[in-house]
Design an enzyme around this catalytic site. Sequence first.
Site, PDB file in Angstrom:
ATOM      1  N   GLU A 252      -5.948  -4.730  10.415  1.00  0.00           N
ATOM      2  CA  GLU A 252      -4.976  -3.656  10.612  1.00  0.00           C
ATOM      3  C   GLU A 252      -5.298  -2.905  11.898  1.00  0.00           C
ATOM      4  O   GLU A 252      -6.102  -1.953  11.883  1.00  0.00           O
ATOM      5  CB  GLU A 252      -5.027  -2.689   9.431  1.00  0.00           C
ATOM      6  CG  GLU A 252      -4.636  -3.326   8.120  1.00  0.00           C
ATOM      7  CD  GLU A 252      -3.866  -2.358   7.237  1.00  0.00           C
ATOM      8  OE1 GLU A 252      -2.772  -2.720   6.820  1.00  0.00           O
ATOM      9  OE2 GLU A 252      -4.350  -1.239   7.016  1.00  0.00           O
TER      10      GLU A 252
ATOM     11  N   GLY B 259       2.634  -1.019   4.428  1.00  0.00           N
ATOM     12  CA  GLY B 259       2.687   0.396   4.088  1.00  0.00           C
ATOM     13  C   GLY B 259       4.118   0.855   3.906  1.00  0.00           C
ATOM     14  O   GLY B 259       4.727   0.680   2.856  1.00  0.00           O
ATOM     15  N   GLY B 260       4.692   1.433   4.969  1.00  0.00           N
ATOM     16  CA  GLY B 260       6.012   2.055   4.878  1.00  0.00           C
ATOM     17  C   GLY B 260       7.083   1.186   4.236  1.00  0.00           C
ATOM     18  O   GLY B 260       7.838   1.656   3.373  1.00  0.00           O
TER      19      GLY B 260
ATOM     20  N   GLU C 164      -7.047   4.995   7.349  1.00  0.00           N
ATOM     21  CA  GLU C 164      -6.821   6.411   6.999  1.00  0.00           C
ATOM     22  C   GLU C 164      -8.023   6.984   6.264  1.00  0.00           C
ATOM     23  O   GLU C 164      -8.376   8.147   6.445  1.00  0.00           O
ATOM     24  CB  GLU C 164      -5.527   6.537   6.173  1.00  0.00           C
ATOM     25  CG  GLU C 164      -4.314   6.330   7.056  1.00  0.00           C
ATOM     26  CD  GLU C 164      -3.078   5.833   6.326  1.00  0.00           C
ATOM     27  OE1 GLU C 164      -3.048   5.872   5.079  1.00  0.00           O
ATOM     28  OE2 GLU C 164      -2.145   5.390   7.020  1.00  0.00           O
TER      29      GLU C 164
ATOM     30  N   SER D 250       2.965  -1.981  10.466  1.00  0.00           N
ATOM     31  CA  SER D 250       4.415  -1.983  10.690  1.00  0.00           C
ATOM     32  C   SER D 250       5.069  -3.335  10.389  1.00  0.00           C
ATOM     33  O   SER D 250       5.961  -3.778  11.118  1.00  0.00           O
ATOM     34  CB  SER D 250       4.731  -1.511  12.114  1.00  0.00           C
ATOM     35  OG  SER D 250       4.257  -0.178  12.302  1.00  0.00           O
TER      36      SER D 250
ATOM     37  N   HIS E 150      -9.644   1.346   4.411  1.00  0.00           N
ATOM     38  CA  HIS E 150      -8.390   1.567   5.144  1.00  0.00           C
ATOM     39  C   HIS E 150      -8.656   2.562   6.272  1.00  0.00           C
ATOM     40  O   HIS E 150      -9.429   3.501   6.118  1.00  0.00           O
ATOM     41  CB  HIS E 150      -7.317   2.098   4.194  1.00  0.00           C
ATOM     42  CG  HIS E 150      -5.954   2.102   4.803  1.00  0.00           C
ATOM     43  ND1 HIS E 150      -5.539   3.082   5.680  1.00  0.00           N
ATOM     44  CD2 HIS E 150      -4.929   1.222   4.701  1.00  0.00           C
ATOM     45  CE1 HIS E 150      -4.307   2.804   6.070  1.00  0.00           C
ATOM     46  NE2 HIS E 150      -3.915   1.686   5.490  1.00  0.00           N
TER      47      HIS E 150
ATOM     48  N   GLY F 229       1.848   2.542  10.693  1.00  0.00           N
ATOM     49  CA  GLY F 229       2.775   3.662  10.540  1.00  0.00           C
ATOM     50  C   GLY F 229       3.418   4.102  11.839  1.00  0.00           C
ATOM     51  O   GLY F 229       4.026   5.165  11.901  1.00  0.00           O
TER      52      GLY F 229
ATOM     53  N   ASN G  23       0.863  -1.190   0.000  1.00  0.00           N
ATOM     54  CA  ASN G  23       0.000   0.000   0.000  1.00  0.00           C
ATOM     55  C   ASN G  23       0.896   1.235   0.000  1.00  0.00           C
ATOM     56  O   ASN G  23       1.435   1.617   1.036  1.00  0.00           O
ATOM     57  CB  ASN G  23      -0.907   0.000   1.236  1.00  0.00           C
ATOM     58  CG  ASN G  23      -1.748   1.264   1.321  1.00  0.00           C
ATOM     59  OD1 ASN G  23      -1.915   1.968   0.324  1.00  0.00           O
ATOM     60  ND2 ASN G  23      -2.261   1.559   2.504  1.00  0.00           N
ATOM     61  N   TRP G  24       1.000   1.841  -1.175  1.00  0.00           N
ATOM     62  CA  TRP G  24       1.908   2.995  -1.293  1.00  0.00           C
ATOM     63  C   TRP G  24       1.306   4.274  -0.742  1.00  0.00           C
ATOM     64  O   TRP G  24       2.002   5.293  -0.648  1.00  0.00           O
ATOM     65  CB  TRP G  24       2.287   3.204  -2.763  1.00  0.00           C
ATOM     66  CG  TRP G  24       3.249   2.200  -3.311  1.00  0.00           C
ATOM     67  CD1 TRP G  24       3.901   1.213  -2.617  1.00  0.00           C
ATOM     68  CD2 TRP G  24       3.678   2.090  -4.667  1.00  0.00           C
ATOM     69  NE1 TRP G  24       4.716   0.501  -3.467  1.00  0.00           N
ATOM     70  CE2 TRP G  24       4.595   1.017  -4.729  1.00  0.00           C
ATOM     71  CE3 TRP G  24       3.377   2.781  -5.840  1.00  0.00           C
ATOM     72  CZ2 TRP G  24       5.216   0.634  -5.926  1.00  0.00           C
ATOM     73  CZ3 TRP G  24       3.985   2.405  -7.024  1.00  0.00           C
ATOM     74  CH2 TRP G  24       4.897   1.340  -7.060  1.00  0.00           C
ATOM     75  N   LYS G  25       0.022   4.274  -0.435  1.00  0.00           N
ATOM     76  CA  LYS G  25      -0.643   5.505   0.030  1.00  0.00           C
ATOM     77  C   LYS G  25      -0.364   6.629  -0.983  1.00  0.00           C
ATOM     78  O   LYS G  25      -0.325   6.374  -2.170  1.00  0.00           O
ATOM     79  CB  LYS G  25      -0.193   5.865   1.439  1.00  0.00           C
ATOM     80  CG  LYS G  25      -0.208   4.659   2.384  1.00  0.00           C
ATOM     81  CD  LYS G  25       0.006   5.008   3.815  1.00  0.00           C
ATOM     82  CE  LYS G  25       0.135   3.734   4.628  1.00  0.00           C
ATOM     83  NZ  LYS G  25      -0.088   3.951   6.048  1.00  0.00           N
TER      84      LYS G  25
HETATM   85  C1  PEP Z   1      -0.979   0.336   5.904  1.00  0.00           C
HETATM   86  O1  PEP Z   1      -0.933   1.463   5.446  1.00  0.00           O
HETATM   87  O2  PEP Z   1      -1.917  -0.396   5.581  1.00  0.00           O
HETATM   88  C2  PEP Z   1       0.066  -0.083   6.819  1.00  0.00           C
HETATM   89  C3  PEP Z   1      -0.046  -1.247   7.385  1.00  0.00           C
HETATM   90  O3  PEP Z   1       1.126   0.782   7.007  1.00  0.00           O
HETATM   91  P1  PEP Z   1       2.508   0.463   7.796  1.00  0.00           P
HETATM   92  O4  PEP Z   1       3.013  -0.850   7.253  1.00  0.00           O
HETATM   93  O5  PEP Z   1       3.395   1.592   7.451  1.00  0.00           O
HETATM   94  O6  PEP Z   1       2.172   0.372   9.234  1.00  0.00           O
END
Ligand code: PEP
Length: 250
Positions: free
Chosen positions: A168, A233-234, A98, A212, A96, A174, A11-13
């Site tokens: 999640e 994500g990150g 966010e 994470s 999601h 994040g 997930n590049w956001k």
């Molecule tokens: C996400 O955005 O779905 C996510 C899990 O981000 P991160 O891995 O950065 O926590």
Amino acid sequence: MPSRTPYIAANWKMHKTVAEAGEFVDALLPQIAATQSDVVICPPFTALTPVVERRYGTAVKVAAQNMHEEDSGAFTGEVSAAMLAELDVEAVVLGHSERRQLFGETDEALARKVPAALAAGLEPILCVGETEEARDAERTKAVLERQLQADLAEVEDAKLSGVVIAYEPIWAIGTGRTATPEQAQEACAFIRDVLRERGAAADDVRILYGGSVKPANAAELLGQPDIDGALVGGASLDPGDFAAIVKAAG
Ligand code: PEP
């Protein structure tokens, strides 16, 4: 034992221009050529087509990060499931945290988005998860059950196995704070139980953990019996890190 193909999604956001997306895919593909997993890249809308074009002939799938529930209409700034399917996008992230927290996405909208995605031939990746406050109050299961019941209310039982669920926990997204493998397994097993009670062929449903996930913790998380993959994500922004997580899935 049920056999579910591992599913690792990036997930590049709101990251990566078209040029950066192309560089990422060119760097990633040789590193994951041997994978047996489903590898899914979720770029911003602007980079969907460049990623789709680069992944033809590979096992990589492409997902959007959102869509509107209606087919068309006066919804400035939105795109429909049919518009995504026309681009050869195969999946879409829905719900999601966010989007729920920053953009007011509701369970009512999600109850319409999930079937709209399925009807257009898109695989929904439905995100659910509790806040830190809910976990501390021991309301994690209640939150997950409420989200699943509401968001999947309009999906026929027979189609539930076509939905990918991403657990999640919001406190882990994040933040660098990962759920322990035991916490993640417990939640994912609970999600599978809820789906089974809802009438799903629950052993066929892919349930991902997100929050994470990094190369260093991926193998232990992915080794849990009810965790079938990861939404990353990150760590998905770097092709080497993301490839390492894909390889951890086997
Ligand atoms: C996400 O955005 O779905 C996510 C899990 O981000 P991160 O891995 O950065 O926590």
